[in-house]
Motif scaffolding. Structure first.
Motif, PDB file in Angstrom:
ATOM      1  N   MET A 283     148.094 -66.741  34.464  1.00  0.00           N
ATOM      2  CA  MET A 283     148.892 -65.737  33.815  1.00  0.00           C
ATOM      3  C   MET A 283     148.165 -65.722  32.329  1.00  0.00           C
ATOM      4  O   MET A 283     148.375 -64.675  31.843  1.00  0.00           O
ATOM      5  CB  MET A 283     150.240 -66.375  33.506  1.00  0.00           C
ATOM      6  CG  MET A 283     151.105 -66.332  35.143  1.00  0.00           C
ATOM      7  SD  MET A 283     150.913 -64.753  35.898  1.00  0.00           S
ATOM      8  CE  MET A 283     151.696 -63.657  34.900  1.00  0.00           C
ATOM      9  N   MET A 284     147.774 -66.547  31.651  1.00  0.00           N
ATOM     10  CA  MET A 284     147.130 -66.652  30.210  1.00  0.00           C
ATOM     11  C   MET A 284     145.836 -65.618  30.630  1.00  0.00           C
ATOM     12  O   MET A 284     145.698 -64.620  29.738  1.00  0.00           O
ATOM     13  CB  MET A 284     146.473 -67.693  29.768  1.00  0.00           C
ATOM     14  CG  MET A 284     145.973 -67.758  28.476  1.00  0.00           C
ATOM     15  SD  MET A 284     143.989 -67.943  28.301  1.00  0.00           S
ATOM     16  CE  MET A 284     143.673 -68.907  29.747  1.00  0.00           C
ATOM     17  N   ILE A 285     145.113 -65.692  31.816  1.00  0.00           N
ATOM     18  CA  ILE A 285     143.886 -64.692  31.756  1.00  0.00           C
ATOM     19  C   ILE A 285     144.350 -63.166  32.164  1.00  0.00           C
ATOM     20  O   ILE A 285     143.961 -62.587  31.640  1.00  0.00           O
ATOM     21  CB  ILE A 285     142.935 -65.414  33.168  1.00  0.00           C
ATOM     22  CG1 ILE A 285     142.358 -66.540  32.728  1.00  0.00           C
ATOM     23  CG2 ILE A 285     142.104 -64.166  33.602  1.00  0.00           C
ATOM     24  CD1 ILE A 285     141.328 -66.445  31.609  1.00  0.00           C
ATOM     25  N   VAL A 286     145.267 -63.262  32.698  1.00  0.00           N
ATOM     26  CA  VAL A 286     146.096 -61.684  33.016  1.00  0.00           C
ATOM     27  C   VAL A 286     146.508 -61.360  31.799  1.00  0.00           C
ATOM     28  O   VAL A 286     146.106 -60.119  31.637  1.00  0.00           O
ATOM     29  CB  VAL A 286     147.432 -61.795  34.027  1.00  0.00           C
ATOM     30  CG1 VAL A 286     148.040 -60.588  33.968  1.00  0.00           C
ATOM     31  CG2 VAL A 286     146.831 -62.223  35.293  1.00  0.00           C
ATOM     32  N   GLY A 287     147.141 -61.987  30.902  1.00  0.00           N
ATOM     33  CA  GLY A 287     147.447 -61.555  29.427  1.00  0.00           C
ATOM     34  C   GLY A 287     146.169 -61.004  28.529  1.00  0.00           C
ATOM     35  O   GLY A 287     146.212 -60.162  27.968  1.00  0.00           O
ATOM     36  N   VAL A 288     145.202 -61.850  28.971  1.00  0.00           N
ATOM     37  CA  VAL A 288     144.068 -61.498  27.795  1.00  0.00           C
ATOM     38  C   VAL A 288     143.208 -60.412  28.438  1.00  0.00           C
ATOM     39  O   VAL A 288     143.078 -59.531  27.741  1.00  0.00           O
ATOM     40  CB  VAL A 288     142.964 -62.702  27.708  1.00  0.00           C
ATOM     41  CG1 VAL A 288     141.563 -62.232  27.490  1.00  0.00           C
ATOM     42  CG2 VAL A 288     143.639 -64.026  27.112  1.00  0.00           C
ATOM     43  N   TYR A 289     143.251 -60.300  29.994  1.00  0.00           N
ATOM     44  CA  TYR A 289     142.653 -59.382  30.428  1.00  0.00           C
ATOM     45  C   TYR A 289     143.368 -57.724  30.170  1.00  0.00           C
ATOM     46  O   TYR A 289     142.718 -56.787  30.036  1.00  0.00           O
ATOM     47  CB  TYR A 289     142.135 -59.363  31.610  1.00  0.00           C
ATOM     48  CG  TYR A 289     140.651 -59.794  32.059  1.00  0.00           C
ATOM     49  CD1 TYR A 289     139.737 -59.093  31.688  1.00  0.00           C
ATOM     50  CD2 TYR A 289     140.505 -61.348  32.077  1.00  0.00           C
ATOM     51  CE1 TYR A 289     138.441 -59.654  31.954  1.00  0.00           C
ATOM     52  CE2 TYR A 289     139.306 -61.941  32.297  1.00  0.00           C
ATOM     53  CZ  TYR A 289     138.080 -60.987  31.940  1.00  0.00           C
ATOM     54  OH  TYR A 289     137.031 -61.638  31.979  1.00  0.00           O
ATOM     55  N   ALA A 290     144.534 -57.812  30.398  1.00  0.00           N
ATOM     56  CA  ALA A 290     145.546 -56.635  29.919  1.00  0.00           C
ATOM     57  C   ALA A 290     145.470 -56.289  28.857  1.00  0.00           C
ATOM     58  O   ALA A 290     145.393 -55.009  28.513  1.00  0.00           O
ATOM     59  CB  ALA A 290     147.142 -57.188  30.475  1.00  0.00           C
ATOM     60  N   THR A 291     145.263 -57.184  27.750  1.00  0.00           N
ATOM     61  CA  THR A 291     145.167 -56.944  26.339  1.00  0.00           C
ATOM     62  C   THR A 291     143.754 -55.986  26.335  1.00  0.00           C
ATOM     63  O   THR A 291     143.539 -55.145  25.585  1.00  0.00           O
ATOM     64  CB  THR A 291     145.152 -58.057  25.456  1.00  0.00           C
ATOM     65  OG1 THR A 291     146.659 -58.569  25.701  1.00  0.00           O
ATOM     66  CG2 THR A 291     145.123 -57.707  23.932  1.00  0.00           C
ATOM     67  N   LEU A 292     142.719 -56.649  26.760  1.00  0.00           N
ATOM     68  CA  LEU A 292     141.474 -56.185  26.506  1.00  0.00           C
ATOM     69  C   LEU A 292     141.344 -54.737  27.185  1.00  0.00           C
ATOM     70  O   LEU A 292     140.771 -53.791  26.619  1.00  0.00           O
ATOM     71  CB  LEU A 292     140.078 -57.199  27.361  1.00  0.00           C
ATOM     72  CG  LEU A 292     138.883 -56.522  27.317  1.00  0.00           C
ATOM     73  CD1 LEU A 292     138.323 -56.441  26.037  1.00  0.00           C
ATOM     74  CD2 LEU A 292     137.952 -57.412  28.214  1.00  0.00           C
ATOM     75  N   GLY A 293     141.937 -54.479  28.232  1.00  0.00           N
ATOM     76  CA  GLY A 293     142.125 -53.296  28.951  1.00  0.00           C
ATOM     77  C   GLY A 293     142.741 -52.230  28.138  1.00  0.00           C
ATOM     78  O   GLY A 293     142.075 -51.138  28.168  1.00  0.00           O
ATOM     79  N   LEU A 294     143.786 -52.458  27.429  1.00  0.00           N
ATOM     80  CA  LEU A 294     144.375 -51.435  26.523  1.00  0.00           C
ATOM     81  C   LEU A 294     143.489 -50.909  25.686  1.00  0.00           C
ATOM     82  O   LEU A 294     143.442 -50.196  25.297  1.00  0.00           O
ATOM     83  CB  LEU A 294     145.845 -52.110  26.169  1.00  0.00           C
ATOM     84  CG  LEU A 294     146.821 -52.288  27.175  1.00  0.00           C
ATOM     85  CD1 LEU A 294     148.076 -52.859  26.655  1.00  0.00           C
ATOM     86  CD2 LEU A 294     147.279 -50.916  27.863  1.00  0.00           C
TER      87      LEU A 294
END
Length: 129
Positions: free
Chosen positions: A46-57
């Motif tokens: 879930m931490m990785i998902v949060g980091v990658y979603a932020t990077l994606g935005l």
């Protein structure tokens, strides 16, 4: 289509894909999740998902003016290379994780290659224009 326009499109496409890591792990867990059970059962994931979603935005935002966001694009390229290498080594050391060699490892290499070619390839003025 110019290299600049292709870079803009790639930033949007990869930004959207990075925002979709969680659904990818639900659809294809052996290629995207590093744990057993549902995606939300791992705090790490879930931490990785949060980091990658932020990077994606931020990649989507960077598509408006890639030259002004060059360091973010370079971070995406080189962090993708490092992440892919580490995951490839870990996949080979744990046969149960070989699905990653057909999932997220090639996806990260693709991100690095496409963004790298569009950012660094050809005329430098085109990549930063």
């Amino acid at each position: 289509m110019s290299r600049h326009q292709m870079l803009q499109a790639a930033l949007v496409i990869f930004g959207v894909v990075f925002c979709l890591i969680y659904p990818l792990a639900i659809v294809w867990p052996s290629g995207w999740a590093w744990h057993d059970g549902p995606p939300a059962s791992s705090h790490y994931f879930m931490m990785i998902v949060g980091v990658y979603a932020t990077l994606g935005l931020f990649l989507i935002r960077a598509s408006r003016d890639p030259a002004a966001n060059r360091s973010l694009i370079e971070f995406t390229i080189w962090s993708s290379v490092v992440h892919a290498v580490i995951m490839a080594v870990q996949s080979y050391s744990d046969p149960m994780r070989m699905g990653h060699m057909t999932g997220d490892v090639p996806a990260l290499v693709l991100v690095a290659l496409v963004l790298g070619v569009l950012l660094y390839g050809g005329d430098r003025r085109t990549a930063t224009a």
